[in-house]
Motif scaffolding. Structure first.
Motif, PDB file in Angstrom:
ATOM      1  N   LEU A  97     114.035  84.743 122.442  1.00  0.00           N
ATOM      2  CA  LEU A  97     113.987  84.393 123.873  1.00  0.00           C
ATOM      3  C   LEU A  97     115.096  83.432 124.285  1.00  0.00           C
ATOM      4  O   LEU A  97     115.058  82.873 125.372  1.00  0.00           O
ATOM      5  CB  LEU A  97     112.611  83.780 124.187  1.00  0.00           C
ATOM      6  CG  LEU A  97     111.417  84.706 123.900  1.00  0.00           C
ATOM      7  CD1 LEU A  97     110.104  83.932 123.969  1.00  0.00           C
ATOM      8  CD2 LEU A  97     111.385  85.872 124.887  1.00  0.00           C
ATOM      9  N   PRO A 116     111.303  79.953 128.407  1.00  0.00           N
ATOM     10  CA  PRO A 116     110.999  79.374 127.091  1.00  0.00           C
ATOM     11  C   PRO A 116     112.184  79.098 126.174  1.00  0.00           C
ATOM     12  O   PRO A 116     112.071  78.328 125.223  1.00  0.00           O
ATOM     13  CB  PRO A 116     110.101  80.431 126.445  1.00  0.00           C
ATOM     14  CG  PRO A 116     110.444  81.710 127.144  1.00  0.00           C
ATOM     15  CD  PRO A 116     110.837  81.341 128.531  1.00  0.00           C
ATOM     16  N   GLU A 139     112.942  65.591 120.769  1.00  0.00           N
ATOM     17  CA  GLU A 139     114.082  65.895 119.903  1.00  0.00           C
ATOM     18  C   GLU A 139     114.942  66.931 120.627  1.00  0.00           C
ATOM     19  O   GLU A 139     114.422  67.926 121.153  1.00  0.00           O
ATOM     20  CB  GLU A 139     113.607  66.425 118.560  1.00  0.00           C
ATOM     21  CG  GLU A 139     114.510  66.067 117.402  1.00  0.00           C
ATOM     22  CD  GLU A 139     115.663  67.049 117.236  1.00  0.00           C
ATOM     23  OE1 GLU A 139     116.716  66.646 116.718  1.00  0.00           O
ATOM     24  OE2 GLU A 139     115.514  68.230 117.621  1.00  0.00           O
ATOM     25  N   VAL A 204     104.817  83.842 126.514  1.00  0.00           N
ATOM     26  CA  VAL A 204     104.985  83.078 127.753  1.00  0.00           C
ATOM     27  C   VAL A 204     106.443  83.169 128.175  1.00  0.00           C
ATOM     28  O   VAL A 204     107.355  82.880 127.387  1.00  0.00           O
ATOM     29  CB  VAL A 204     104.583  81.599 127.563  1.00  0.00           C
ATOM     30  CG1 VAL A 204     104.768  80.841 128.875  1.00  0.00           C
ATOM     31  CG2 VAL A 204     103.138  81.490 127.081  1.00  0.00           C
ATOM     32  N   ASN A 439     101.625  71.782 115.826  1.00  0.00           N
ATOM     33  CA  ASN A 439     103.088  71.761 115.763  1.00  0.00           C
ATOM     34  C   ASN A 439     103.622  70.978 114.564  1.00  0.00           C
ATOM     35  O   ASN A 439     104.820  71.022 114.289  1.00  0.00           O
ATOM     36  CB  ASN A 439     103.680  71.186 117.052  1.00  0.00           C
ATOM     37  CG  ASN A 439     103.866  72.237 118.129  1.00  0.00           C
ATOM     38  OD1 ASN A 439     103.792  73.421 117.855  1.00  0.00           O
ATOM     39  ND2 ASN A 439     104.107  71.800 119.353  1.00  0.00           N
TER      40      ASN A 439
HETATM   41  C1  LIG Z   1     113.392  68.041 114.243  1.00  0.00           C
HETATM   42  C2  LIG Z   1     112.070  68.358 114.868  1.00  0.00           C
HETATM   43  C3  LIG Z   1     111.533  67.470 115.802  1.00  0.00           C
HETATM   44  C4  LIG Z   1     110.292  67.754 116.396  1.00  0.00           C
HETATM   45  N1  LIG Z   1     109.778  66.878 117.321  1.00  0.00           N
HETATM   46  C5  LIG Z   1     108.588  67.152 117.914  1.00  0.00           C
HETATM   47  C6  LIG Z   1     108.028  66.279 118.892  1.00  0.00           C
HETATM   48  O1  LIG Z   1     108.595  65.249 119.237  1.00  0.00           O
HETATM   49  N2  LIG Z   1     106.828  66.591 119.437  1.00  0.00           N
HETATM   50  C7  LIG Z   1     106.145  67.726 119.083  1.00  0.00           C
HETATM   51  O2  LIG Z   1     105.062  67.963 119.626  1.00  0.00           O
HETATM   52  N3  LIG Z   1     106.653  68.563 118.159  1.00  0.00           N
HETATM   53  C8  LIG Z   1     107.839  68.310 117.581  1.00  0.00           C
HETATM   54  N4  LIG Z   1     108.341  69.169 116.632  1.00  0.00           N
HETATM   55  C9  LIG Z   1     107.569  70.362 116.294  1.00  0.00           C
HETATM   56  C10 LIG Z   1     107.881  71.460 117.312  1.00  0.00           C
HETATM   57  O3  LIG Z   1     107.197  71.188 118.502  1.00  0.00           O
HETATM   58  C11 LIG Z   1     107.399  72.819 116.804  1.00  0.00           C
HETATM   59  O4  LIG Z   1     108.131  73.172 115.648  1.00  0.00           O
HETATM   60  C12 LIG Z   1     107.560  73.903 117.882  1.00  0.00           C
HETATM   61  O5  LIG Z   1     106.902  75.067 117.468  1.00  0.00           O
HETATM   62  C13 LIG Z   1     109.009  74.190 118.149  1.00  0.00           C
HETATM   63  O6  LIG Z   1     109.189  74.979 119.291  1.00  0.00           O
HETATM   64  P1  LIG Z   1     110.310  76.120 119.257  1.00  0.00           P
HETATM   65  O7  LIG Z   1     110.340  76.802 120.565  1.00  0.00           O
HETATM   66  O8  LIG Z   1     111.563  75.538 118.728  1.00  0.00           O
HETATM   67  O9  LIG Z   1     109.592  77.015 118.209  1.00  0.00           O
HETATM   68  P2  LIG Z   1     109.707  78.494 117.546  1.00  0.00           P
HETATM   69  O10 LIG Z   1     109.955  78.239 116.132  1.00  0.00           O
HETATM   70  O11 LIG Z   1     110.693  79.336 118.296  1.00  0.00           O
HETATM   71  O12 LIG Z   1     108.280  78.976 117.857  1.00  0.00           O
HETATM   72  C14 LIG Z   1     107.121  78.336 117.355  1.00  0.00           C
HETATM   73  C15 LIG Z   1     105.919  79.286 117.435  1.00  0.00           C
HETATM   74  O13 LIG Z   1     105.632  79.609 118.778  1.00  0.00           O
HETATM   75  C16 LIG Z   1     105.800  81.018 119.020  1.00  0.00           C
HETATM   76  N5  LIG Z   1     106.490  81.127 120.306  1.00  0.00           N
HETATM   77  C17 LIG Z   1     107.680  80.566 120.634  1.00  0.00           C
HETATM   78  N6  LIG Z   1     107.946  80.806 121.909  1.00  0.00           N
HETATM   79  C18 LIG Z   1     106.914  81.522 122.408  1.00  0.00           C
HETATM   80  C19 LIG Z   1     106.612  82.052 123.688  1.00  0.00           C
HETATM   81  N7  LIG Z   1     107.431  81.885 124.712  1.00  0.00           N
HETATM   82  N8  LIG Z   1     105.450  82.736 123.850  1.00  0.00           N
HETATM   83  C20 LIG Z   1     104.590  82.908 122.801  1.00  0.00           C
HETATM   84  N9  LIG Z   1     104.830  82.433 121.581  1.00  0.00           N
HETATM   85  C21 LIG Z   1     105.980  81.745 121.386  1.00  0.00           C
HETATM   86  C22 LIG Z   1     106.605  81.541 117.843  1.00  0.00           C
HETATM   87  O14 LIG Z   1     106.291  82.884 117.593  1.00  0.00           O
HETATM   88  C23 LIG Z   1     106.148  80.609 116.722  1.00  0.00           C
HETATM   89  O15 LIG Z   1     104.914  81.046 116.184  1.00  0.00           O
HETATM   90  C24 LIG Z   1     109.578  68.924 116.032  1.00  0.00           C
HETATM   91  C25 LIG Z   1     110.131  69.811 115.100  1.00  0.00           C
HETATM   92  C26 LIG Z   1     111.362  69.535 114.525  1.00  0.00           C
HETATM   93  C27 LIG Z   1     111.928  70.490 113.509  1.00  0.00           C
END
Ligand SMILES: Cc1cc2nc3c(=O)[nH]c(=O)nc-3n(C[C@H](O)[C@H](O)[C@H](O)COP(=O)(O)OP(=O)(O)OC[C@H]3O[C@@H](n4cnc5c(N)ncnc54)[C@H](O)[C@@H]3O)c2cc1C
Length: 486
Positions: A97, A116, A139, A204, A439
């Protein structure tokens, strides 16, 4: 890649008009998407990556993939989830996405709408320019999509609740390709389920969020020698016990062991979200003597600058990240135990990993029971923190090592051992809390099972209603599945 299933999925995506956003191995765009995945262990080499540009294209992609019998697929936004196979797939197709990064503001409703695929730094950069903010990530590189559907720990939790509490409407593509809205009045059960229920119901494609005025933030980091740990923990526990009365303050307590032995430090990362310098409630923490490095002048800056000035340190390989967390009640002895066990973890890694080539970190941060009252006033969520025994601390431990073998044989078991020991100790003095933040979970943890029986029931009911053919349980295997929760 030669399976007929792959060929058939690719043909259907092309028929759906998505040929120009479809990438297969060998193409530069495919390679670029794979290498942008954090961590490296998620670079699984799917049969194809499709990159919808808008909601209609997500719908077309879902219809094409679901109609390819037997095909599995993954969904990715920022790609930051470290759980194996959560945002990519080896034998299947990934819906990526990251082209969906539209960010708009409606001055009438004062809502910010986010697609997203953005990263939080890009969201803040644009919003701050307009004098606005949302309750988003801490982050810069984390993605909007996964973060928000998992709940969202932000700097504003004590004043505004979880990030997901500030969402007033989700636009969602369901497994049959239909595009629906979920809010307080339309599909309210889906609206509730998406506030913490993660990737179990649909994709989403837009989050409509409350906005707030952007204020400058007072912030900075102070590092201390290991010998200050006890003092830091005592002061941090006092700070957390008062935090519900001073919701604009935010402090992490963390220790970090970088590539070199001398990189070890225990640190406090301070923020006041109203820009107040040296706020009185932080006095106990600010006056801890003999810091190794304490910027004399903590800065006042925008949230965008704060995020871009401080990027979570990581190894340049990050090949084998394993972060994992537990929750315990606010208590000094439990927190001290966690730091003592962190020393043991470092010793284990030193012995087992050639050239000390690892990164290890422990991060302590608040999870206040009172956030549940804020959530309730906004219609609730499914995280279940109202069931916590009291205010809590989340203890997150992460290691990065240079190979998957070392992750499995050394890193992961060492993190598990630390957290199990701390949990047992907390239990022995009635200071544990049976709650996991999705998360921050890793493979094998079951966060939904800790959100309370009522919430599990609501999540299962929403999954059954909006995805009756179990596409997001079985054909999108990545992430945490509500069907596994007891
Ligand atoms: C360096 C670092 C710092 C972080 N800091 C924080 C923080 O401050 N607070 C916090 O709460 N978390 C934090 N996290 C955790 C982070 O919130 C989760 O890893 C979160 O899943 C990342 O979102 P993403 O879109 O990058 O994830 P992705 O890896 O792209 O997706 C995560 C999950 O959600 C699903 N998904 C993604 N987008 C959608 C969508 N639009 N609709 C349906 N499903 C979807 C994916 O299939 C997967 O299962 C941190 C992680 C890291 C590595």
């Amino acid at each position: 890649m030669s399976s007929s299933l792959a060929q058939s999925a690719i043909a259907k995506l092309k028929e759906a008009g998505l040929g120009d956003v479809l990438h297969v191995p060998g193409e530069q765009a495919y390679q670029a998407k794979e290498t942008s995945l954090i961590p490296f262990s998620q670079r699984l080499g799917p049969w194809a990556i499709v990159q919808p540009r808008n909601t209609e294209e997500v719908s077309k992609a879902v219809k094409a993939l679901v109609s390819t019998e037997g095909l599995q697929f993954a969904v990715r936004s920022g790609g930051h989830m470290w759980v194996d196979n959560s945002n990519n797939i080896k034998e299947g197709v990934t819906i990526d996405l990251t082209l969906m990064t539209k960010r708009t503001y409606d001055p009438e409703t004062k809502l910010v709408s986010l697609e997203p695929g953005s990263r939080w730094k890009d969201v803040y950069r644009e919003l701050v320019d307009q004098g606005l903010l949302v309750v988003g990530g801490r982050e810069s590189e984390v993605g909007v999509g996964g973060f928000l559907i998992g709940g969202g720990l932000s700097f504003f939790n004590s004043s505004k609740g979880w990030s997901c509490d500030t969402i007033v409407n989700f636009e969602v593509v369901l497994a049959d390709g239909s595009i629906v809205q979920a809010n307080k009045t339309t599909n309210p059960d889906l609206f509730l389920a998406l506030k913490g229920g993660s990737a179990n119901f649909g994709i989403v494609t837009r989050f409509d969020m409350e906005s707030m005025e952007s204020k400058n933030i007072w912030c900075g980091t102070a590092a201390y020698p290991k010998s200050a740990t006890g003092q830091l923990v005592d002061a941090y526990v006092d700070f957390t016990n008062n935090l519900s009365h001073t919701p604009d303050d935010y402090v992490f307590l963390y220790a970090f062991r970088g590539a070199k032995e001398e990189d070890y430090a225990i640190s406090l990362n301070f923020s006041n979200m109203n820009g107040v310098a040296n706020p009185e409630p932080l006095r106990g923490l600010l006056e801890i003597p003999n810091p190794i490095s304490k910027p004399e002048d903590f800065k006042v800056k925008t949230l965008y600058t704060k995020l871009t000035d401080y990027v979570v340190p990581s190894a340049n390989y990050i090949i084998s990240t394993n972060w994992e967390a537990i929750t315990v009640q606010v208590d000094a002895s439990v927190t001290n135990k966690a730091f003592a066990e962190f020393d043991i973890l470092i010793e284990k890694l030193r012995k087992a990993i050639p050239d000390n080539d690892f990164i290890a970190r422990i991060v302590v941060q608040p999870i206040l029971k009172s956030w549940a009252d804020i959530s309730a006033s906004k219609g609730g969520n499914v995280l279940g923190i109202e069931n916590l025994p009291g205010d809590c601390l989340n203890i997150l431990v992460g290691v990065e090592v240079p190979s998957l073998e070392l992750r499995e044989q050394v890193g992961r078991p060492a993190v598990k051992a630390l957290l199990n020991t701390v949990k047992s100790f907390a239990k022995s003095i009635n200071k544990d809390a049976d709650w996991l933040y999705l998360n921050y979970c890793t493979d094998g943890q079951e966060p939904f099972a800790t959100y309370g029986a009522e919430n599990v029931k609501k999540l299962k009911a929403a999954a059954a209603k909006y995805d009756p053919n179990r596409v997001f349980q079985e054909r999108v295997p990545g992430g945490f599945k509500i069907s596994k929760a007891q």
